[in-house]
Design a protein around this motif. Structure first.
Motif, PDB file in Angstrom:
ATOM      1  N   ILE A   1       0.837  -1.201   0.000  1.00  0.00           N
ATOM      2  CA  ILE A   1       0.000   0.000   0.000  1.00  0.00           C
ATOM      3  C   ILE A   1       0.874   1.255   0.000  1.00  0.00           C
ATOM      4  O   ILE A   1       0.596   2.230  -0.705  1.00  0.00           O
ATOM      5  N   LYS A   2       1.957   1.215   0.754  1.00  0.00           N
ATOM      6  CA  LYS A   2       2.839   2.381   0.838  1.00  0.00           C
ATOM      7  C   LYS A   2       3.510   2.697  -0.502  1.00  0.00           C
ATOM      8  O   LYS A   2       3.842   3.853  -0.760  1.00  0.00           O
ATOM      9  N   VAL A   3       3.676   1.722  -1.356  1.00  0.00           N
ATOM     10  CA  VAL A   3       4.210   1.987  -2.697  1.00  0.00           C
ATOM     11  C   VAL A   3       3.267   2.928  -3.449  1.00  0.00           C
ATOM     12  O   VAL A   3       3.714   3.853  -4.137  1.00  0.00           O
ATOM     13  N   VAL A   4       1.968   2.716  -3.295  1.00  0.00           N
ATOM     14  CA  VAL A   4       0.986   3.603  -3.923  1.00  0.00           C
ATOM     15  C   VAL A   4       1.088   5.002  -3.320  1.00  0.00           C
ATOM     16  O   VAL A   4       1.085   6.001  -4.038  1.00  0.00           O
ATOM     17  N   VAL A   5       1.199   5.081  -2.006  1.00  0.00           N
ATOM     18  CA  VAL A   5       1.304   6.383  -1.335  1.00  0.00           C
ATOM     19  C   VAL A   5       2.566   7.112  -1.803  1.00  0.00           C
ATOM     20  O   VAL A   5       2.520   8.312  -2.114  1.00  0.00           O
ATOM     21  N   TYR A   6       3.663   6.401  -1.869  1.00  0.00           N
ATOM     22  CA  TYR A   6       4.910   7.008  -2.349  1.00  0.00           C
ATOM     23  C   TYR A   6       4.722   7.553  -3.767  1.00  0.00           C
ATOM     24  O   TYR A   6       5.152   8.666  -4.076  1.00  0.00           O
ATOM     25  N   PHE A   7       4.061   6.782  -4.609  1.00  0.00           N
ATOM     26  CA  PHE A   7       3.764   7.214  -5.978  1.00  0.00           C
ATOM     27  C   PHE A   7       2.947   8.509  -5.968  1.00  0.00           C
ATOM     28  O   PHE A   7       3.255   9.455  -6.689  1.00  0.00           O
ATOM     29  N   LEU A   8       1.916   8.554  -5.123  1.00  0.00           N
ATOM     30  CA  LEU A   8       1.063   9.742  -5.054  1.00  0.00           C
ATOM     31  C   LEU A   8       1.825  10.977  -4.581  1.00  0.00           C
ATOM     32  O   LEU A   8       1.539  12.092  -5.003  1.00  0.00           O
ATOM     33  N   GLU A   9       2.791  10.762  -3.726  1.00  0.00           N
ATOM     34  CA  GLU A   9       3.548  11.884  -3.169  1.00  0.00           C
ATOM     35  C   GLU A   9       4.687  12.355  -4.064  1.00  0.00           C
ATOM     36  O   GLU A   9       5.168  13.477  -3.906  1.00  0.00           O
ATOM     37  N   ASN A  10       5.115  11.498  -4.974  1.00  0.00           N
ATOM     38  CA  ASN A  10       6.336  11.813  -5.705  1.00  0.00           C
ATOM     39  C   ASN A  10       6.221  11.828  -7.220  1.00  0.00           C
ATOM     40  O   ASN A  10       7.208  12.141  -7.895  1.00  0.00           O
ATOM     41  N   GLU A  11       5.081  11.508  -7.757  1.00  0.00           N
ATOM     42  CA  GLU A  11       4.927  11.448  -9.206  1.00  0.00           C
ATOM     43  C   GLU A  11       3.771  12.336  -9.649  1.00  0.00           C
ATOM     44  O   GLU A  11       2.853  12.612  -8.888  1.00  0.00           O
ATOM     45  N   THR A  12       3.834  12.747 -10.897  1.00  0.00           N
ATOM     46  CA  THR A  12       2.689  13.384 -11.524  1.00  0.00           C
ATOM     47  C   THR A  12       1.826  12.230 -12.025  1.00  0.00           C
ATOM     48  O   THR A  12       2.339  11.300 -12.642  1.00  0.00           O
ATOM     49  N   TYR A  13       0.542  12.280 -11.732  1.00  0.00           N
ATOM     50  CA  TYR A  13      -0.297  11.129 -12.058  1.00  0.00           C
ATOM     51  C   TYR A  13      -1.649  11.543 -12.608  1.00  0.00           C
ATOM     52  O   TYR A  13      -2.078  12.684 -12.460  1.00  0.00           O
ATOM     53  N   THR A  14      -2.266  10.565 -13.234  1.00  0.00           N
ATOM     54  CA  THR A  14      -3.643  10.682 -13.691  1.00  0.00           C
ATOM     55  C   THR A  14      -4.447   9.631 -12.933  1.00  0.00           C
ATOM     56  O   THR A  14      -3.863   8.730 -12.301  1.00  0.00           O
ATOM     57  N   ILE A  15      -5.751   9.709 -13.027  1.00  0.00           N
ATOM     58  CA  ILE A  15      -6.594   8.682 -12.398  1.00  0.00           C
ATOM     59  C   ILE A  15      -6.215   7.305 -12.955  1.00  0.00           C
ATOM     60  O   ILE A  15      -6.137   6.328 -12.210  1.00  0.00           O
ATOM     61  N   GLU A  16      -5.941   7.246 -14.240  1.00  0.00           N
ATOM     62  CA  GLU A  16      -5.593   5.966 -14.872  1.00  0.00           C
ATOM     63  C   GLU A  16      -4.276   5.408 -14.320  1.00  0.00           C
ATOM     64  O   GLU A  16      -4.167   4.212 -14.052  1.00  0.00           O
ATOM     65  N   SER A  17      -3.293   6.276 -14.156  1.00  0.00           N
ATOM     66  CA  SER A  17      -2.004   5.791 -13.639  1.00  0.00           C
ATOM     67  C   SER A  17      -2.127   5.382 -12.170  1.00  0.00           C
ATOM     68  O   SER A  17      -1.470   4.429 -11.739  1.00  0.00           O
ATOM     69  N   VAL A  18      -2.981   6.074 -11.418  1.00  0.00           N
ATOM     70  CA  VAL A  18      -3.218   5.668 -10.026  1.00  0.00           C
ATOM     71  C   VAL A  18      -3.881   4.295 -10.003  1.00  0.00           C
ATOM     72  O   VAL A  18      -3.494   3.420  -9.226  1.00  0.00           O
ATOM     73  N   GLN A  19      -4.859   4.091 -10.868  1.00  0.00           N
ATOM     74  CA  GLN A  19      -5.530   2.794 -10.905  1.00  0.00           C
ATOM     75  C   GLN A  19      -4.548   1.683 -11.257  1.00  0.00           C
ATOM     76  O   GLN A  19      -4.600   0.596 -10.680  1.00  0.00           O
ATOM     77  N   LEU A  20      -3.639   1.942 -12.169  1.00  0.00           N
ATOM     78  CA  LEU A  20      -2.626   0.937 -12.506  1.00  0.00           C
ATOM     79  C   LEU A  20      -1.754   0.614 -11.297  1.00  0.00           C
ATOM     80  O   LEU A  20      -1.423  -0.556 -11.055  1.00  0.00           O
ATOM     81  N   LYS A  21      -1.379   1.638 -10.520  1.00  0.00           N
ATOM     82  CA  LYS A  21      -0.595   1.399  -9.302  1.00  0.00           C
ATOM     83  C   LYS A  21      -1.411   0.590  -8.299  1.00  0.00           C
ATOM     84  O   LYS A  21      -0.879  -0.294  -7.619  1.00  0.00           O
ATOM     85  N   LEU A  22      -2.699   0.908  -8.185  1.00  0.00           N
ATOM     86  CA  LEU A  22      -3.571   0.149  -7.280  1.00  0.00           C
ATOM     87  C   LEU A  22      -3.701  -1.297  -7.737  1.00  0.00           C
ATOM     88  O   LEU A  22      -3.721  -2.219  -6.905  1.00  0.00           O
ATOM     89  N   ASP A  23      -3.767  -1.520  -9.043  1.00  0.00           N
ATOM     90  CA  ASP A  23      -3.814  -2.890  -9.566  1.00  0.00           C
ATOM     91  C   ASP A  23      -2.536  -3.646  -9.221  1.00  0.00           C
ATOM     92  O   ASP A  23      -2.590  -4.817  -8.809  1.00  0.00           O
ATOM     93  N   GLU A  24      -1.388  -2.986  -9.374  1.00  0.00           N
ATOM     94  CA  GLU A  24      -0.112  -3.614  -9.007  1.00  0.00           C
ATOM     95  C   GLU A  24      -0.090  -3.947  -7.518  1.00  0.00           C
ATOM     96  O   GLU A  24       0.360  -5.026  -7.116  1.00  0.00           O
ATOM     97  N   MET A  25      -0.558  -3.018  -6.695  1.00  0.00           N
ATOM     98  CA  MET A  25      -0.628  -3.233  -5.243  1.00  0.00           C
ATOM     99  C   MET A  25      -1.495  -4.448  -4.936  1.00  0.00           C
ATOM    100  O   MET A  25      -1.100  -5.335  -4.171  1.00  0.00           O
ATOM    101  N   THR A  26      -2.664  -4.499  -5.548  1.00  0.00           N
ATOM    102  CA  THR A  26      -3.597  -5.593  -5.289  1.00  0.00           C
ATOM    103  C   THR A  26      -3.002  -6.920  -5.733  1.00  0.00           C
ATOM    104  O   THR A  26      -3.140  -7.932  -5.030  1.00  0.00           O
ATOM    105  N   ASP A  27      -2.328  -6.932  -6.861  1.00  0.00           N
ATOM    106  CA  ASP A  27      -1.672  -8.159  -7.332  1.00  0.00           C
ATOM    107  C   ASP A  27      -0.612  -8.624  -6.338  1.00  0.00           C
ATOM    108  O   ASP A  27      -0.488  -9.829  -6.068  1.00  0.00           O
ATOM    109  N   LYS A  28       0.150  -7.682  -5.770  1.00  0.00           N
ATOM    110  CA  LYS A  28       1.162  -8.043  -4.764  1.00  0.00           C
ATOM    111  C   LYS A  28       0.501  -8.645  -3.527  1.00  0.00           C
ATOM    112  O   LYS A  28       1.002  -9.612  -2.949  1.00  0.00           O
ATOM    113  N   ILE A  29      -0.619  -8.060  -3.120  1.00  0.00           N
ATOM    114  CA  ILE A  29      -1.338  -8.595  -1.954  1.00  0.00           C
ATOM    115  C   ILE A  29      -1.905  -9.975  -2.293  1.00  0.00           C
ATOM    116  O   ILE A  29      -1.827 -10.893  -1.469  1.00  0.00           O
TER     117      ILE A  29
END
Length: 107
Positions: free
Chosen positions: A31-59
């Motif tokens: 989950i913190k990987v997603v938070v780090y992404f949100l704090e340090n990258e320029t993102y779109t809703i689509e790129s956030v969803q992709l990060k969330l998908d990666e997070m969910t796959d890891k879980i």
């Protein structure tokens, strides 16, 4: 990694000895990987969803490890994970429905 927002991660999982802390820590780190992404990258809703998908796959990939330690990602864990992801989305004002956010889940 130092994060800017205070979020209480996986409260119910940490409170319940059924879930080994070292495995809950792995969920938290995903989950913190997603938070780090949100704090340090320029993102779109689509790129956030992709990060969330990666997070969910890891879980999802942790399921066997939970089983090996006489535990599993079941109701309490599902709700705890969803609650934490909801808090992240809320803290960073990301408008993604929680069901969509964790759409890849096997749990």
């Amino acid at each position: 990694m130092a994060l800017k927002k205070e979020i209480n991660y996986l409260i119910d999982m940490y409170r319940d000895s059924y879930y080994p802390d070292f495995l809950v820590d792995k969920v938290k780190e995903a989950i913190k990987v997603v938070v780090y992404f949100l704090e340090n990258e320029t993102y779109t809703i689509e790129s956030v969803q992709l990060k969330l998908d990666e997070m969910t796959d890891k879980i999802n990939d942790l399921s066997e490890e939970f089983y090996a330690h006489d535990s599993e990602i079941e109701t309490v864990a599902r709700e705890s994970i969803a609650d934490t992801v909801f808090l992240v989305l809320e803290a960073y004002q990301i408008n993604i429905d929680i069901e969509e956010a964790i759409r890849n889940r096997d749990w």
